[in-house]
Motif scaffolding. Structure first.
Motif, PDB file in Angstrom:
ATOM      1  N   LYS A  68       0.854  -1.188   0.000  1.00  0.00           N
ATOM      2  CA  LYS A  68       0.000   0.000   0.000  1.00  0.00           C
ATOM      3  C   LYS A  68       0.892   1.241   0.000  1.00  0.00           C
ATOM      4  O   LYS A  68       1.992   1.222   0.535  1.00  0.00           O
ATOM      5  CB  LYS A  68      -0.890   0.038   1.241  1.00  0.00           C
ATOM      6  N   SER A  69       0.388   2.299  -0.563  1.00  0.00           N
ATOM      7  CA  SER A  69       1.117   3.557  -0.570  1.00  0.00           C
ATOM      8  C   SER A  69       1.223   4.105   0.853  1.00  0.00           C
ATOM      9  O   SER A  69       0.325   3.920   1.680  1.00  0.00           O
ATOM     10  CB  SER A  69       0.385   4.567  -1.457  1.00  0.00           C
ATOM     11  N   GLY A  70       2.306   4.808   1.122  1.00  0.00           N
ATOM     12  CA  GLY A  70       2.494   5.422   2.432  1.00  0.00           C
ATOM     13  C   GLY A  70       1.499   6.530   2.711  1.00  0.00           C
ATOM     14  O   GLY A  70       1.296   6.917   3.869  1.00  0.00           O
ATOM     15  N   PHE A  71       0.857   7.048   1.678  1.00  0.00           N
ATOM     16  CA  PHE A  71      -0.130   8.111   1.874  1.00  0.00           C
ATOM     17  C   PHE A  71      -1.371   7.619   2.611  1.00  0.00           C
ATOM     18  O   PHE A  71      -2.184   8.425   3.063  1.00  0.00           O
ATOM     19  CB  PHE A  71      -0.512   8.748   0.531  1.00  0.00           C
ATOM     20  N   TRP A  72      -1.527   6.296   2.733  1.00  0.00           N
ATOM     21  CA  TRP A  72      -2.642   5.757   3.516  1.00  0.00           C
ATOM     22  C   TRP A  72      -2.531   6.158   4.984  1.00  0.00           C
ATOM     23  O   TRP A  72      -3.491   6.039   5.734  1.00  0.00           O
ATOM     24  CB  TRP A  72      -2.706   4.241   3.384  1.00  0.00           C
ATOM     25  N   VAL A  73      -1.359   6.605   5.403  1.00  0.00           N
ATOM     26  CA  VAL A  73      -1.196   7.027   6.803  1.00  0.00           C
ATOM     27  C   VAL A  73      -2.111   8.218   7.115  1.00  0.00           C
ATOM     28  O   VAL A  73      -2.544   8.399   8.262  1.00  0.00           O
ATOM     29  CB  VAL A  73       0.291   7.338   7.108  1.00  0.00           C
ATOM     30  N   PHE A  74      -2.456   8.998   6.106  1.00  0.00           N
ATOM     31  CA  PHE A  74      -3.325  10.165   6.325  1.00  0.00           C
ATOM     32  C   PHE A  74      -4.768   9.777   6.638  1.00  0.00           C
ATOM     33  O   PHE A  74      -5.540  10.616   7.087  1.00  0.00           O
ATOM     34  CB  PHE A  74      -3.285  11.110   5.122  1.00  0.00           C
ATOM     35  N   ILE A  75      -5.125   8.527   6.422  1.00  0.00           N
ATOM     36  CA  ILE A  75      -6.481   8.103   6.776  1.00  0.00           C
ATOM     37  C   ILE A  75      -6.668   8.169   8.291  1.00  0.00           C
ATOM     38  O   ILE A  75      -7.783   8.273   8.784  1.00  0.00           O
ATOM     39  CB  ILE A  75      -6.807   6.700   6.219  1.00  0.00           C
ATOM     40  N   GLY A  76      -5.577   8.141   9.023  1.00  0.00           N
ATOM     41  CA  GLY A  76      -5.643   8.272  10.478  1.00  0.00           C
ATOM     42  C   GLY A  76      -6.153   9.627  10.931  1.00  0.00           C
ATOM     43  O   GLY A  76      -6.561   9.789  12.086  1.00  0.00           O
ATOM     44  N   LEU A  77      -6.157  10.614  10.046  1.00  0.00           N
ATOM     45  CA  LEU A  77      -6.656  11.951  10.388  1.00  0.00           C
ATOM     46  C   LEU A  77      -8.174  12.045  10.318  1.00  0.00           C
ATOM     47  O   LEU A  77      -8.756  13.013  10.806  1.00  0.00           O
ATOM     48  CB  LEU A  77      -6.031  12.995   9.456  1.00  0.00           C
ATOM     49  N   VAL A  78      -8.813  11.066   9.708  1.00  0.00           N
ATOM     50  CA  VAL A  78     -10.275  11.058   9.627  1.00  0.00           C
ATOM     51  C   VAL A  78     -10.816  10.736  11.017  1.00  0.00           C
ATOM     52  O   VAL A  78     -10.423   9.724  11.617  1.00  0.00           O
ATOM     53  CB  VAL A  78     -10.771  10.019   8.595  1.00  0.00           C
ATOM     54  N   PRO A  79     -11.695  11.563  11.559  1.00  0.00           N
ATOM     55  CA  PRO A  79     -12.185  11.322  12.922  1.00  0.00           C
ATOM     56  C   PRO A  79     -12.882   9.963  13.059  1.00  0.00           C
ATOM     57  O   PRO A  79     -13.598   9.523  12.175  1.00  0.00           O
ATOM     58  CB  PRO A  79     -13.187  12.463  13.152  1.00  0.00           C
ATOM     59  N   ILE A 115      -9.192   3.555  13.294  1.00  0.00           N
ATOM     60  CA  ILE A 115      -9.527   2.124  13.295  1.00  0.00           C
ATOM     61  C   ILE A 115      -9.035   1.469  12.006  1.00  0.00           C
ATOM     62  O   ILE A 115      -8.471   0.371  12.032  1.00  0.00           O
ATOM     63  CB  ILE A 115     -11.044   1.931  13.475  1.00  0.00           C
ATOM     64  N   VAL A 116      -9.224   2.143  10.879  1.00  0.00           N
ATOM     65  CA  VAL A 116      -8.770   1.595   9.594  1.00  0.00           C
ATOM     66  C   VAL A 116      -7.247   1.459   9.596  1.00  0.00           C
ATOM     67  O   VAL A 116      -6.705   0.429   9.179  1.00  0.00           O
ATOM     68  CB  VAL A 116      -9.246   2.481   8.426  1.00  0.00           C
ATOM     69  N   LEU A 117      -6.547   2.477  10.098  1.00  0.00           N
ATOM     70  CA  LEU A 117      -5.087   2.422  10.149  1.00  0.00           C
ATOM     71  C   LEU A 117      -4.620   1.309  11.089  1.00  0.00           C
ATOM     72  O   LEU A 117      -3.656   0.608  10.795  1.00  0.00           O
ATOM     73  CB  LEU A 117      -4.521   3.771  10.580  1.00  0.00           C
ATOM     74  N   LEU A 118      -5.316   1.124  12.201  1.00  0.00           N
ATOM     75  CA  LEU A 118      -4.986   0.033  13.115  1.00  0.00           C
ATOM     76  C   LEU A 118      -5.149  -1.319  12.417  1.00  0.00           C
ATOM     77  O   LEU A 118      -4.280  -2.199  12.539  1.00  0.00           O
ATOM     78  CB  LEU A 118      -5.874   0.092  14.359  1.00  0.00           C
ATOM     79  N   ILE A 119      -6.220  -1.485  11.672  1.00  0.00           N
ATOM     80  CA  ILE A 119      -6.439  -2.746  10.953  1.00  0.00           C
ATOM     81  C   ILE A 119      -5.343  -2.957   9.912  1.00  0.00           C
ATOM     82  O   ILE A 119      -4.834  -4.066   9.751  1.00  0.00           O
ATOM     83  CB  ILE A 119      -7.844  -2.764  10.311  1.00  0.00           C
ATOM     84  N   PHE A 120      -4.959  -1.891   9.214  1.00  0.00           N
ATOM     85  CA  PHE A 120      -3.880  -2.011   8.228  1.00  0.00           C
ATOM     86  C   PHE A 120      -2.582  -2.473   8.881  1.00  0.00           C
ATOM     87  O   PHE A 120      -1.835  -3.259   8.303  1.00  0.00           O
ATOM     88  CB  PHE A 120      -3.647  -0.693   7.499  1.00  0.00           C
TER      89      PHE A 120
END
Length: 190
Positions: free
Chosen positions: A152-163, A168-173
């Motif tokens: 996965k792209s490293g830009f997926w780390v920004f999904i952690g900014l979604v309230p 939760i999504v980042l934790l699952i990843f």
């Protein structure tokens, strides 16, 4: 012109000459191992395929030891030292063990920083801030490399900014297993 072929009529010949061999009339059994109409083609040996068992699971050659930035498994001490050593490396991969051993170290470090802040007052506050910054600088590229391990792209780390949902999504990843073989984020591809 004859009647159209009916696959349910067993007395009718198949179109295209299938089953029509002058040596063996229809309905006669062929001797074992002798199928004159269906000869097996002999193909030359193709290069690039090794005879024998399939390659080991993971897509890497047998005996290949993956290093830290290739997503290889590590212990607690190696996970912590390599995470700090590669604090500014946003390339490569990080295995689940590398990520979660460092997460355990973070919990221990947060407890120590909180206790130091409580006992040392103003100086402890400065130590807290510096410690939190050092941990953040280290965990951000580690999380990116953890995402790279799953291709996965490293830009997926920004999904952690979604309230609420993003964390939760980042934790699952970070809990998911990485790709079993080489992927586009291997350091060998850089």
């Amino acid at each position: 012109m004859g009647a159209p072929y009916d696959p349910y009529n067993s007395g009718q010949q198949q179109p295209g000459g299938y089953g029509q061999n002058p040596q063996y009339p229809p309905g006669q059994q062929y001797p074992p191992g002798q199928y004159p109409q269906y000869q097996q083609a002999q193909y030359p040996q193709q290069g690039g395929y090794a005879p024998g068992p399939y390659p080991q699971q993971g897509g890497y050659p047998p005996g290949f030891q993956r290093g830290y930035l290739q997503g290889g498994p590590v212990g607690f001490q190696q996970a912590v030292t390599e995470a700090f050593r590669n604090a500014f490396n946003y390339y490569g991969r990080a295995s689940r063990s590398a990520y979660w051993w460092f997460a355990l170290f973070e919990v221990i470090a947060f407890v120590v920083l909180i206790l130091l802040g409580a006992f040392l007052k103003a100086f402890g506050l400065v130590l807290d801030i510096l410690g939190y910054i050092a941990l953040f600088i280290t965990v951000l590229p580690l999380t990116v490399r953890r995402l790279h391990d799953q291709d996965k792209s490293g830009f997926w780390v920004f999904i952690g900014l979604v309230p609420f949902v993003g964390g939760i999504v980042l934790l699952i990843f970070t809990l998911l297993e990485g790709t079993p073989g080489p992927n586009q984020y291997d350091i060998a591809n850089r």
